[in-house]
Design an enzyme around this catalytic site. Structure first.
Site, PDB file in Angstrom:
ATOM      1  N   LYS A  52       0.845  -1.205   0.000  1.00  0.00           N
ATOM      2  CA  LYS A  52       0.000   0.000   0.000  1.00  0.00           C
ATOM      3  C   LYS A  52       0.880   1.255   0.000  1.00  0.00           C
ATOM      4  CE  LYS A  52      -3.746  -2.389   2.324  1.00  0.00           C
ATOM      5  NZ  LYS A  52      -4.392  -2.763   3.592  1.00  0.00           N
ATOM      6  N   GLN A  96      -4.107  -1.350   9.661  1.00  0.00           N
ATOM      7  CA  GLN A  96      -4.039  -2.648   8.989  1.00  0.00           C
ATOM      8  C   GLN A  96      -4.713  -3.713   9.854  1.00  0.00           C
ATOM      9  OE1 GLN A  96      -2.960  -3.308   5.833  1.00  0.00           O
ATOM     10  NE2 GLN A  96      -3.696  -5.383   6.182  1.00  0.00           N
ATOM     11  N   ASP A 119     -10.548   3.140   4.984  1.00  0.00           N
ATOM     12  CA  ASP A 119     -11.149   1.849   4.656  1.00  0.00           C
ATOM     13  C   ASP A 119     -12.676   1.846   4.756  1.00  0.00           C
ATOM     14  OD1 ASP A 119      -9.240   0.109   3.782  1.00  0.00           O
ATOM     15  OD2 ASP A 119      -8.649  -0.563   5.787  1.00  0.00           O
TER      16      ASP A 119
END
Ligand code: NAD
Length: 285
Positions: A52, A96, A119
């Protein structure tokens, strides 16, 4: 059978982001920045975070990564999030997942400013998605919808069968499809006679994480398969359905399918990058 090329589609999106970021830089503005927090050292999480970070930088955006040991207290993680929430140069924050088991993931995710929630997993964003007014969409579901759109696959009026009801993939994907006027059946580990349901579906989206979940004959002729799963097997990466073993039989049965790898996976990261840029743009509009 048409192979739905997620890699090519993701590349187009990333090229467009690169252009926009170049323009932002050219007029002398600050470029978008993503902050990533990784707690612990799970090898797959480390590799996802690296990827990422690398993609973010390759598109010209900034990325700060915070690597914290699994002994970090919840308070310390919250303090870091608080700093990032209040840092005007940070547009998006990503934790994460999965966090090590001893943390309360929902509590930590909900501490992120929902307007910086890269997210789309904050309680507020989940609620807004359900109301049909998403502020930011979770990356994998957003990537699935984008793949369907780019490949001119009409979903309105179709019967979409979603397998998996996680907050990350299945559940929000079902929500988005409902908003696009599909008739949606959401299946999960307690669903009985799964193949009776998949055989009447026009679009089947599998996100269970079980190789060989369904056989080619479990689909109706001409159905479309979106295989989200990434299963690591002795023979390499496989989907819930798509694999080198099943590909030929699927070709006879389906009208289109996403391969694994190279289908939904690349779209997830492209959508994350899109979220970072979009959050920057909203803030600076
Ligand atoms: P999860 O374990 O949180 O959820 C799995 C879901 O599948 C559950 O809701 C469960 O009820 C359902 N399920 C399990 N076995 C089933 C069965 N036999 N029949 C019907 N339903 C069943 O997983 P997740 O985070 O949603 O991820 C699912 C898969 O998608 C994994 O393989 C993961 O690696 C992959 N994934 C891929 C991407 C991508 O970018 N391609 C992104 C996220 C997750």
């Amino acid at each position: 059978m048409k192979i739905i090329d997620g890699k090519a589609c993701a590349q187009q999106i990333k090229d467009q982001i690169t252009k926009e970021v170049e323009m932002i830089r050219a007029i002398g503005f600050r470029v978008p920045k993503l902050a990533i927090i990784l707690v612990g050292d799970r090898p797959d999480s480390v590799s996802y975070v690296r990827s990422k970070e690398k993609t973010c930088k390759s598109l010209g955006m900034n990325c700060d990564t915070y690597l914290l040991p699994a002994t970090t207290s919840e308070r310390e993680i919250m303090d870091l999030i608080d700093r990032l929430n209040n840092d005007r140069t940070v547009d998006a924050i990503l934790i994460q997942l999965p966090l090590p088991e001893h943390y309360d993931s929902a509590k930590i995710l909900d501490f992120i400013d929902y307007k910086k929630d890269a997210d789309g997993l904050h309680l507020m964003n989940v609620g807004l998605l359900h109301l049909g007014e998403p502020y930011v969409m979770p990356c994998t579901p957003k990537g699935i919808i984008s793949l369907l759109e780019t490949n001119n696959i009409e979903v309105a009026g179709k019967h979409a069968v979603v397998i998996g009801r996680s907050q990350l993939v299945g559940e929000p994907t079902a929500q988005l499809l409902i908003r696009q006027n599909a008739t949606v059946t959401l299946c999960h580990s307690h669903t009985k006679n799964l193949s009776d349901i998949t055989r009447i579906g026009d679009i089947i989206i599998t996100a269970a994480g079980h190789p060989n979940l369904l056989k080619p004959e479990d689909f109706k002729e001409g159905a479309i398969l979106i295989d989200v799963a990434i299963n690591r097997t002795e023979e390499g990466l496989e989907g819930d359905v798509y694999s080198p073993r099943t590909r030929e039989a699927l070709e006879q049965r389906l009208s289109a399918a996403t391969p694994v790898p190279g289908g939904v996976g690349p779209m997830t990261i492209a959508m994350l990058m899109q979220n970072v840029l979009d959050m920057y743009k909203i803030k600076n509009a």
